[in-house]
Design an enzyme around this catalytic site. Structure first.
Site, PDB file in Angstrom:
ATOM      1  N   ASP A 256     -10.112 -14.253  18.918  1.00 59.60           N
ATOM      2  CA  ASP A 256     -11.451 -13.904  18.536  1.00 59.60           C
ATOM      3  C   ASP A 256     -11.439 -12.933  17.576  1.00 59.60           C
ATOM      4  OD1 ASP A 256     -11.964 -15.980  20.172  1.00 59.60           O
ATOM      5  OD2 ASP A 256     -12.488 -14.808  21.907  1.00 59.60           O
TER       6      ASP A 256
ATOM      7  N   ASP B 236      -4.181 -12.309  17.743  1.00 54.46           N
ATOM      8  CA  ASP B 236      -5.380 -12.390  18.324  1.00 54.46           C
ATOM      9  C   ASP B 236      -6.189 -13.412  18.206  1.00 54.46           C
ATOM     10  OD1 ASP B 236      -7.308 -11.305  20.374  1.00 54.46           O
ATOM     11  OD2 ASP B 236      -8.474 -10.397  18.765  1.00 54.46           O
TER      12      ASP B 236
END
Length: 186
Positions: A11, A9
């Site tokens: 952020d 992922d």
């Protein structure tokens, strides 16, 4: 032969989460100590693939080209520091659109598996949210929750879920160490 990958992922795992979304390169800030684990992954035989929900696009807060430019800059800086990103997949949709690509749905992972000839059962997903864990579980990938980003608050939701046990580690460095240890032992 199918390859394996580490899905990341963006952020909260690579860079700091912002409550108002990362909308420009000036707002993008790498988390401390991410370059060493990214170098370790670059030296491994894992593909390194970013999978990122970016609802700010669908909400009209940022244009897709700006997100693509942020991702190009991120990838370039990671490369300068000895890491690599092999591919980046972005879901531009808002949650209420019920698309197939927004995590926890597995669309981005399935697209990457198809495009890059990946064996999802031998792959890992590192994220800071229950939605990341859900996407990994949906395709038989091994999810790991990091406590950076939203990880600390999401950990409680993970415990409530009562699903498959998921490793919870402090940050990207500990997640990569865990993956590389497991592959050495296999």
């Amino acid at each position: 032969m199918l390859k394996r990958a580490v899905f990341l992922d963006r952020d909260g795992v690579i860079n700091e989460n912002r409550p108002d979304h990362v909308k420009s390169w000036e707002e993008f800030a790498f988390l401390p100590d991410v370059f060493d684990p990214l170098r370790q992954l670059a030296r491994s035989d894992f593909g390194v693939v970013v999978v990122s929900n970016q609802s700010a696009i669908g909400r009209g807060l940022v244009h897709r080209t700006a997100v693509d430019e942020i991702n190009r800059h991120m990838s370039s800086v990671i490369s300068v520091h000895g890491g690599r990103i092999d591919a980046i997949y972005v879901c531009p949709h808002r949650p209420e659109e019920n698309c197939s690509c927004r995590k926890p749905r597995p669309g981005m992972l399935l697209a990457a598996a198809h495009d890059l000839s990946l064996d999802l059962s031998k792959s890992y997903l590192i994220g800071d949210a229950v939605s990341d864990v859900g996407a990994g579980n949906a395709v038989g990938c091994k999810p790991i929750l990091v406590l950076t980003g939203r990880g600390e608050s999401q950990r409680a939701l993970l415990m409530e879920d009562g699903g498959r046990p998921v490793p919870v580690v402090l940050n990207l460095s500990e997640a990569v160490d865990l993956i590389l240890r497991r592959t050495e032992e296999a």
